[in-house]
Design a protein around this motif. Sequence first.
Motif, mmCIF file in Angstrom:
data_model
loop_
_atom_site.group_PDB
_atom_site.id
_atom_site.type_symbol
_atom_site.label_atom_id
_atom_site.label_comp_id
_atom_site.label_asym_id
_atom_site.label_seq_id
_atom_site.Cartn_x
_atom_site.Cartn_y
_atom_site.Cartn_z
ATOM 1 N N GLU A 38 45.654 48.116 49.620
ATOM 2 C CA GLU A 38 45.673 46.699 49.234
ATOM 3 C C GLU A 38 44.583 46.368 48.205
ATOM 4 O O GLU A 38 44.772 45.503 47.359
ATOM 5 C CB GLU A 38 45.604 45.769 50.464
ATOM 6 C CG GLU A 38 44.386 45.914 51.338
ATOM 7 C CD GLU A 38 44.543 47.000 52.400
ATOM 8 O OE1 GLU A 38 45.417 47.889 52.224
ATOM 9 O OE2 GLU A 38 43.792 46.976 53.390
ATOM 10 N N ASN A 39 43.463 47.097 48.243
ATOM 11 C CA ASN A 39 42.413 46.852 47.246
ATOM 12 C C ASN A 39 42.871 47.253 45.851
ATOM 13 O O ASN A 39 42.660 46.523 44.879
ATOM 14 C CB ASN A 39 41.148 47.657 47.575
ATOM 15 C CG ASN A 39 40.460 47.159 48.825
ATOM 16 O OD1 ASN A 39 41.033 46.385 49.591
ATOM 17 N ND2 ASN A 39 39.236 47.604 49.056
ATOM 18 N N SER A 40 43.497 48.421 45.756
ATOM 19 C CA SER A 40 43.951 48.895 44.448
ATOM 20 C C SER A 40 45.075 48.010 43.927
ATOM 21 O O SER A 40 45.126 47.684 42.739
ATOM 22 C CB SER A 40 44.417 50.341 44.547
ATOM 23 O OG SER A 40 43.379 51.144 45.064
ATOM 24 N N LEU A 41 45.965 47.596 44.841
ATOM 25 C CA LEU A 41 47.048 46.716 44.407
ATOM 26 C C LEU A 41 46.500 45.353 43.967
ATOM 27 O O LEU A 41 47.070 44.713 43.082
ATOM 28 C CB LEU A 41 48.088 46.549 45.517
ATOM 29 C CG LEU A 41 48.919 47.804 45.809
ATOM 30 C CD1 LEU A 41 49.908 47.543 46.932
ATOM 31 C CD2 LEU A 41 49.669 48.277 44.560
ATOM 32 N N ALA A 42 45.395 44.913 44.574
ATOM 33 C CA ALA A 42 44.784 43.633 44.173
ATOM 34 C C ALA A 42 44.340 43.687 42.720
ATOM 35 O O ALA A 42 44.489 42.712 41.980
ATOM 36 C CB ALA A 42 43.598 43.302 45.077
ATOM 37 N N LEU A 43 43.823 44.838 42.287
ATOM 38 C CA LEU A 43 43.413 44.979 40.887
ATOM 39 C C LEU A 43 44.642 44.939 39.979
ATOM 40 O O LEU A 43 44.651 44.240 38.960
ATOM 41 C CB LEU A 43 42.638 46.290 40.690
ATOM 42 C CG LEU A 43 42.295 46.653 39.236
ATOM 43 C CD1 LEU A 43 41.496 45.539 38.563
ATOM 44 C CD2 LEU A 43 41.535 47.963 39.168
ATOM 45 N N SER A 44 45.684 45.675 40.366
ATOM 46 C CA SER A 44 46.921 45.680 39.583
ATOM 47 C C SER A 44 47.465 44.262 39.416
ATOM 48 O O SER A 44 47.835 43.827 38.326
ATOM 49 C CB SER A 44 47.949 46.577 40.286
ATOM 50 O OG SER A 44 49.223 46.378 39.741
ATOM 51 N N LYS A 45 47.448 43.523 40.535
ATOM 52 C CA LYS A 45 47.979 42.153 40.528
ATOM 53 C C LYS A 45 47.087 41.228 39.688
ATOM 54 O O LYS A 45 47.595 40.378 38.945
ATOM 55 C CB LYS A 45 48.050 41.654 41.980
ATOM 56 C CG LYS A 45 48.924 40.443 42.160
ATOM 57 C CD LYS A 45 49.107 40.105 43.649
ATOM 58 C CE LYS A 45 49.461 38.646 43.810
ATOM 59 N NZ LYS A 45 48.721 37.994 44.899
ATOM 60 N N ALA A 46 45.779 41.394 39.797
ATOM 61 C CA ALA A 46 44.850 40.540 39.041
ATOM 62 C C ALA A 46 45.051 40.724 37.543
ATOM 63 O O ALA A 46 45.005 39.752 36.777
ATOM 64 C CB ALA A 46 43.402 40.851 39.426
ATOM 65 N N ILE A 47 45.300 41.963 37.112
ATOM 66 C CA ILE A 47 45.538 42.205 35.683
ATOM 67 C C ILE A 47 46.829 41.499 35.259
ATOM 68 O O ILE A 47 46.849 40.768 34.274
ATOM 69 C CB ILE A 47 45.664 43.730 35.391
ATOM 70 C CG1 ILE A 47 44.337 44.438 35.670
ATOM 71 C CG2 ILE A 47 46.093 43.969 33.927
ATOM 72 C CD1 ILE A 47 44.432 45.955 35.628
#
Lengths: 201, 201
Positions: A38-47
């Motif tokens: 979920e942390n890595s996906l949060a970065l993907s989503k933020a971009i």
Amino acid sequence: MHHAQSIARLITELGKLPGVGPKTAQRLTYHLLNSPRENSLALSKAIREAVDKVTYCSVCSNFTDIDPCFICRDEKRDKSIICVVEEPGDIVAIEKTREYKGHYHVLQGIISPIDGIGPEQLKVKELLARITHQPKDNLEVIIALGSSVEGEATSMYLAKILRPLGIKVTRIAHGLPVGGALEYADEVTLAKAFEGRIELF
Amino acid sequence: MHHAQSIARLITELGKLPGVGPKTAQRLTYHLLNSPRENSLALSKAIREAVDKVTYCSVCSNFTDIDPCFICRDEKRDKSIICVVEEPGDIVAIEKTREYKGHYHVLQGIISPIDGIGPEQLKVKELLARITHQPKDNLEVIIALGSSVEGEATSMYLAKILRPLGIKVTRIAHGLPVGGALEYADEVTLAKAFEGRIELF
């Protein structure tokens, strides 16, 4: 080929970021793969969200996700002062001083003939457009650009087109940094500090 | 609050990456916003795809998006040699030498009591499991861990459990780096270099 395809692709994409070489890109990739999903996906989503939502403010050309931006919408700020900066990051630096309560205008660059950037590539006509909508007798434009050759040239250019409109044009002081020792200051800075000296009361 | 919400969120997420402080996170954010939209979205997509597709190889515990990984699937590689490494990045470093043609096993860490990491937290039982499926008389396990206290302890531990199974256990040489001058080598490296000396023919 030392990597699985989707790992190689992530290393390539991270390696396109400024200051990120192949080794750092690989380290960041492994970090993202080792992190909770979920942390890595949060970065993907933020971009994705930033790219989708962020646009330029139609008034000051700063980055914003609501137009006009939160500074241009702020009724408490002084509309009679416009501070001209090169990039959005400069606004962040000035806001951190908590001293300046006027508005901003982001040029999105400075005049640099060597890179083919003239006034037309910058948000100069947007600056002139917003100025036409307000009383000019009480207006001050503060130019807060760097003291490089390009910065100086851009400052001069702006002064030349704004002064005839009856606008007060100033620029921020160049001089000895606070806490800086005189003996370590370079000669150009020191010369600017003498040139910009003010009378003590 | 100096940033629009979606900009602030991207700065926060980028700031969670190792070695990325608040200033770098802001610089990277502005870079992504200034880049062509499809480039920034490519990074977002690469992160999501890597996180979604990449898993651990069921044989060697390396990162992979196809199980078993491309090294374990490669019929041309020598199945009688298994090189034990700490992390996936170590495999990349060894593959770059183009010298090693055996298989790998990723421990995903090293024994470190201070961090609460014992053999149970590492992929040791997976190593033992894969070894039971192949002839042991011709098998060599090369331990390629760092020469830290933890690395040495892990090497010793592995040797202790593998040797009784009739497996040849070796470890990579520690010594003077190629191109390294003797006078600048630290004493531990130099001592290791003496200890690991080989006869010239």
